[in-house]
Design a protein around this motif. Structure first.
Motif, PDB file in Angstrom:
ATOM      1  N   ARG A   1      13.513  -5.986 -11.163  1.00 41.99           N
ATOM      2  CA  ARG A   1      12.546  -5.498 -12.141  1.00 41.99           C
ATOM      3  C   ARG A   1      12.985  -5.745 -13.580  1.00 41.99           C
TER       4      ARG A   1
ATOM      5  N   THR B   1       0.391  -2.627 -14.221  1.00 47.78           N
ATOM      6  CA  THR B   1       0.778  -1.326 -13.677  1.00 47.78           C
ATOM      7  C   THR B   1       2.292  -1.290 -13.496  1.00 47.78           C
TER       8      THR B   1
ATOM      9  N   SER C   1       6.061  -0.624 -12.194  1.00 42.79           N
ATOM     10  CA  SER C   1       6.691  -0.365 -10.901  1.00 42.79           C
ATOM     11  C   SER C   1       7.538   0.895 -10.955  1.00 42.79           C
ATOM     12  N   VAL C   2       7.849   1.342 -12.167  1.00 41.29           N
ATOM     13  CA  VAL C   2       8.645   2.552 -12.350  1.00 41.29           C
ATOM     14  C   VAL C   2       7.712   3.730 -12.568  1.00 41.29           C
ATOM     15  N   GLU C   3       8.235   4.905 -12.319  1.00 42.42           N
ATOM     16  CA  GLU C   3       7.444   6.114 -12.555  1.00 42.42           C
ATOM     17  C   GLU C   3       7.280   6.337 -14.050  1.00 42.42           C
ATOM     18  N   MET C   4       6.071   6.687 -14.454  1.00 41.59           N
ATOM     19  CA  MET C   4       5.782   6.973 -15.860  1.00 41.59           C
ATOM     20  C   MET C   4       5.656   8.483 -16.048  1.00 41.59           C
TER      21      MET C   4
ATOM     22  N   PHE D   1       8.474   6.662 -18.551  1.00 39.48           N
ATOM     23  CA  PHE D   1       9.745   5.994 -18.325  1.00 39.48           C
ATOM     24  C   PHE D   1      10.645   6.301 -19.515  1.00 39.48           C
TER      25      PHE D   1
ATOM     26  N   THR E   1       5.346   6.919 -22.308  1.00 36.47           N
ATOM     27  CA  THR E   1       4.172   7.270 -21.515  1.00 36.47           C
ATOM     28  C   THR E   1       3.247   6.067 -21.331  1.00 36.47           C
ATOM     29  N   GLN E   2       2.278   6.220 -20.439  1.00 36.82           N
ATOM     30  CA  GLN E   2       1.297   5.157 -20.229  1.00 36.82           C
ATOM     31  C   GLN E   2       0.519   4.890 -21.508  1.00 36.82           C
TER      32      GLN E   2
END
Length: 406
Positions: free
Chosen positions: A146, A217, A219-222, A224, A228-229
């Motif tokens: 990644r 999109t 691949s890591v949880e947001m 991060f 934020t998104q």
């Protein structure tokens, strides 16, 4: 607008020199458009396209470089995008993801480095979320690497390659050496150049092209590391504003409707051109509204102006011909402008037994590459799309110039 048909390709050494700015009017479409025309059934469309042979080809916003000219060049590289621009693409794409230090870079996915670069053969392989594991009797070879595990500097140290993997490989070398037989490694032998998003903006501007970044999109949880998104979506726009790019020249994309709505609210000038991407899904029937997920009138009411469905959603087969689908007609009736993706991605149509996924709604009648221009013509004339992504933009640029499209 200056146009030059079938000009000689210029040396790639110029990519990094000041001479690049002098090449924005050089359009080179090569032999492929005529190869496809030769394989068409006789008729008015073939006659029209054949009559344009040798005539000037111009840069056109109808022709969109899909990750550059990545049918033959490593995707999202300087060289792939220079090739796309030289083929007449008036809009170029940077799929946008982010690195460990939250810098934006051009990658189709945040977790594709193991298939698109040489990371597995470098010391940075130790950063991969899933280290390379060889194929065994009951398990395919696997790896996952990644951008979020690398700094921008580390990312830029990698060498791009054609996107491919060999799931039967028992070594890293075999895993990486898997380019599809109908693509080529010819333009990947000498190292090509990865780009940050900001570098892509500078390059595309120098090439005389407009911009279509896609917010990928993660691949890591947001969030991060606090990112934020919405921070991510805003940073994409901020890099165009910092570069002085007019909002009307930027067509920001996302498969995530919340990203589109964020841009519409937070950056209305950019949001007006935001492109909502959608794709064929299990159970979808291009002729049956009950199988559609999109509420066209609802999207328009929320301020969405551009919808970008995959090609298979916009056409269907009727009496042996490719025609506009009911889905396409309904989207147009709602006032949505349509863009589609991605031509020249399936490989030879006859070899794919109908063209594969991108031709899901017309596979039964596809039997030759000569039908590619029938598809393009249907999308342009009957569906009324305003732009078409292609892995080899020359095909679309030739058509658009022949038909007088901007």
């Amino acid at each position: 607008m200056k146009t030059i048909a079938f000009a000689l390709a210029l040396p790639c050494a110029l990519v990094t020199s000041g001479a690049l700015a002098d090449m924005t009017d050089v359009i080179e479409v090569g032999v492929r458009p005529l190869y496809l025309i030769d394989r068409m059934e006789d008729g008015p469309l073939k006659e029209k396209l054949a009559a344009c042979a040798g005539k000037p080809v111009h840069r056109t916003a109808f022709s969109i470089g899909h990750r550059g000219a990545q049918m033959q060049f490593p995707e999202h590289t300087v060289e792939a995008n220079v090739a796309a621009a030289r083929q007449g693409a008036g809009i170029l794409e940077c799929d946008v993801t982010f690195t460990k230090d939250k810098e934006l870079v051009c990658r189709h996915a945040q977790n594709d480095l193991h298939t698109t670069t040489n990371i597995l053969s470098t010391p940075l392989a130790k950063t991969c979320i899933t280290p390379f594991a060889p194929a065994s009797s009951d398990e395919p070879a696997k790896a996952e690497c990644r951008t979020a595990e690398l700094t921008l500097a580390e990312f830029k140290s990698l060498t791009p390659k054609m996107d491919a993997k060999n799931s039967k490989a028992t070594s890293v070398g075999d895993y990486m050496d898997a380019t599809a037989h109908w693509r080529t490694d010819l333009y990947a032998v000498e190292p090509t150049t990865l780009m940050s998003h900001a570098e892509s903006i500078k390059l595309f501007k120098s090439l005389g092209a407009k911009f279509t970044p896609e917010l990928k999109t993660p691949s890591v949880e947001m969030p991060f590391d606090g990112f934020t998104q919405e921070d991510y979506a805003q940073k994409l726009i901020d890099e165009y504003k910092a570069a002085g790019i007019p909002a009307q020249d930027v067509f920001a994309q996302s498969f995530n409707l919340s990203d589109i709505l964020y841009w519409i609210k937070a950056e209305p000038e950019f949001g007006a051109n935001a492109v909502y991407l959608v794709e064929w899904h299990d159970g979808f029937d291009e002729q049956n509204a009950e199988t559609w997920k999109e509420d066209f009138a609802g999207l328009k009411a929320q301020g969405v102006n551009y919808l970008a469905p995959s090609m298979n959603m916009l056409v269907t087969a009727e009496d042996g011909h490719i025609v506009a689908s009911e889905y396409a007609k309904a989207a147009k009736q709602a006032g949505l402008k349509l863009i589609s993706w991605s031509l020249e991605r399936s490989g030879p149509l006859a070899a794919k037994g109908g063209g594969g996924w991108y031709y899901s709604s017309t596979n039964d009648i596809i039997h030759t590459d000569g039908q590619m221009y029938e598809l393009v013509d249907t999308l342009a004339r009957d569906v009324g799309i305003v732009g078409l992504f292609s892995d080899w933009p020359a095909t679309v640029s030739y058509y658009a110039s022949c038909m007088g499209l901007d």
